[in-house]
Design an enzyme around this catalytic site. Sequence first.
Site, short mmCIF file in Angstrom:
data_model
loop_
_atom_site.label_atom_id
_atom_site.label_comp_id
_atom_site.label_asym_id
_atom_site.label_seq_id
_atom_site.Cartn_x
_atom_site.Cartn_y
_atom_site.Cartn_z
CG ASN A 7 42.78 46.36 50.15
OD1 ASN A 7 42.77 46.72 50.99
ND2 ASN A 7 43.02 45.54 49.14
NE ARG A 90 39.43 44.27 49.43
CZ ARG A 90 40.26 43.17 50.27
NH1 ARG A 90 41.10 43.09 50.52
NH2 ARG A 90 39.62 41.46 50.78
CG HIS A 179 37.08 36.32 48.21
ND1 HIS A 179 37.87 34.91 48.34
CD2 HIS A 179 39.34 37.12 48.70
CE1 HIS A 179 39.42 35.25 48.81
NE2 HIS A 179 39.69 36.60 49.12
CG LEU A 208 41.30 28.85 43.49
CD1 LEU A 208 41.05 26.83 42.68
CD2 LEU A 208 40.41 28.28 44.70
NE ARG A 240 41.54 34.08 56.63
CZ ARG A 240 41.63 34.22 55.47
NH1 ARG A 240 40.70 33.85 54.61
NH2 ARG A 240 41.70 35.43 55.41
CB VAL A 331 46.60 29.43 43.78
CG1 VAL A 331 46.37 27.73 43.21
CG2 VAL A 331 47.20 30.36 45.16
N GLY A 332 44.79 30.51 41.28
CA GLY A 332 43.73 29.95 40.08
C GLY A 332 44.57 30.11 39.09
CG ASN A 334 50.26 32.77 38.61
OD1 ASN A 334 50.08 33.20 37.61
ND2 ASN A 334 49.63 33.84 39.20
CD GLU A 385 40.12 41.22 45.01
OE1 GLU A 385 40.94 40.89 44.34
OE2 GLU A 385 39.55 41.19 46.41
P1 AMP Z 1 47.19 36.30 45.83
O1 AMP Z 1 46.40 35.87 47.11
O2 AMP Z 1 46.20 35.39 45.13
O3 AMP Z 1 47.22 37.13 45.89
O4 AMP Z 1 47.60 34.42 45.88
C1 AMP Z 1 48.82 34.07 46.28
C2 AMP Z 1 49.15 32.75 46.48
O5 AMP Z 1 49.28 32.22 44.45
C3 AMP Z 1 50.37 32.40 47.30
O6 AMP Z 1 50.00 30.90 47.59
C4 AMP Z 1 50.98 32.27 46.08
O7 AMP Z 1 52.18 31.17 45.89
C5 AMP Z 1 49.94 32.09 44.37
N1 AMP Z 1 51.18 32.60 43.60
C6 AMP Z 1 51.20 33.51 42.92
N2 AMP Z 1 51.76 33.80 41.95
C7 AMP Z 1 52.49 32.70 41.92
C8 AMP Z 1 53.10 32.12 40.67
N3 AMP Z 1 52.82 32.83 39.69
N4 AMP Z 1 52.65 30.76 40.29
C9 AMP Z 1 52.60 29.85 41.08
N5 AMP Z 1 51.73 30.54 41.93
C10 AMP Z 1 51.67 32.22 42.37
#
Ligand code: AMP
Length: 397
Positions: A7, A90, A179, A208, A240, A331-332, A334, A385
């Site tokens: 990637n 990717r 995605h 998310l 964005r 985000v989704g 966690n 992914e």
């Molecule tokens: P991604 O683009 O999928 O890597 O997601 C990044 C986003 O996920 C960031 O805004 C982080 O704040 C959130 N995130 C990642 N890990 C956690 C966690 N353990 N708890 C809460 N938010 C998280």
Amino acid sequence: MKILVINAGSSSLKYQLIDMETEGVIAKGTCERIGIAGGKLTHKAQGKEFVIEKDIPNHTEAISLVLKELVDGEAGVISSMDEIDAVGHRVVASGEAFTKTTLVTDEVMKTMDEIAELAPLHNPAAILGINACRAVMPDKKMALVFDTSFHATMPDYAYLYAIDYDDYKQYKVRRYGAHGTSHKYVAGAAAEYLHKKPEELKIVTCHLGNGSSISAVDGGKCIDTSMGFTPLAGVPMGTRSGDIDVAAIDFLCKKKGMTMDEGLVYLNKKCGMLGVSGVSSDFRDLKAAKEAGNDRARLALDMFTYACKKYVGSYMAAMGGLDCIVFTAGVGENTPTIRSAIAGGLEFFGVKLDESRNNYRNDGTIHEISAEDSRVKVLVIPTNEELVIARETASLL
Ligand code: AMP
């Protein structure tokens, strides 16, 4: 069979070596600051982390360094490059040129150059990575796995913009989504978890993260998705804006003395959660700021979850029903409060969350967070992914 997944970004390169018999990761890592002083390779294998700090002038050097680590006496996991059966790359955008995973040839790379302008922030970087691999491993079979492929099944009325049809035909301006590998992975994993065939299910998949997109997956096929011609469209994201009236951009550009190019950088990098909150693009920071009483952080989060909820509702209508909602990505996976704000209050539609199930600590496994008597299942599924890229590459061979 072992597949190397690559990637490539403009100044970074992530990789995973995956054993297709077990679908396990043998080694993985990241090259950072390619072409910038202070290059670094972080390589993880056999439960250990190896860090090499040295300048990495270009992507070819980055790939050479990765391969050296993979066969290295201490950090290595294979005895020679011959053990790598193929490489899966990717690629963010395929335009209409490619609708499925494609084997790399000179002809294919010519087309890749032609469509690079469709994703100027991403595709040129992927091309650098592919060309670097071809230079270092000229005999290796390589596949291009597109983020857009999973969305190629959208019907014309869903992917078209209401612009002059001739302009669509000539310039291929339309919704492509992004995605796709993540939406594909979690939709498949949801069907497996629910012991159903993909054809039997209507699923809304919510990826998310820093970038976010939501897809409607009907009978295993994507029928609509929130991102558009580029990943700028859809729900507001880390930096964005998401969906916005284009006329407002023209107005803003004139007021702020920005060119259209600068306007696009503004929309991609300075808006979304960062722009609204003035705090951060990171959802952890936003949550902390909201809890500390920052009302603009509250507003940004409310805008995000409201937009996501509207997409979930509209896709339910588009599919004429719903069996499952999936949350995935940073985000989704966690953030219980975000999941609760999006999937809560939908009892009328047969979606009933169980807040105690929702409030768990992510352990990397699938969690069912809907109530026992919820007609619609709500699942949290860690995305993968790289595994989709490896599977697609392997199946092409
Ligand atoms: P991604 O683009 O999928 O890597 O997601 C990044 C986003 O996920 C960031 O805004 C982080 O704040 C959130 N995130 C990642 N890990 C956690 C966690 N353990 N708890 C809460 N938010 C998280």
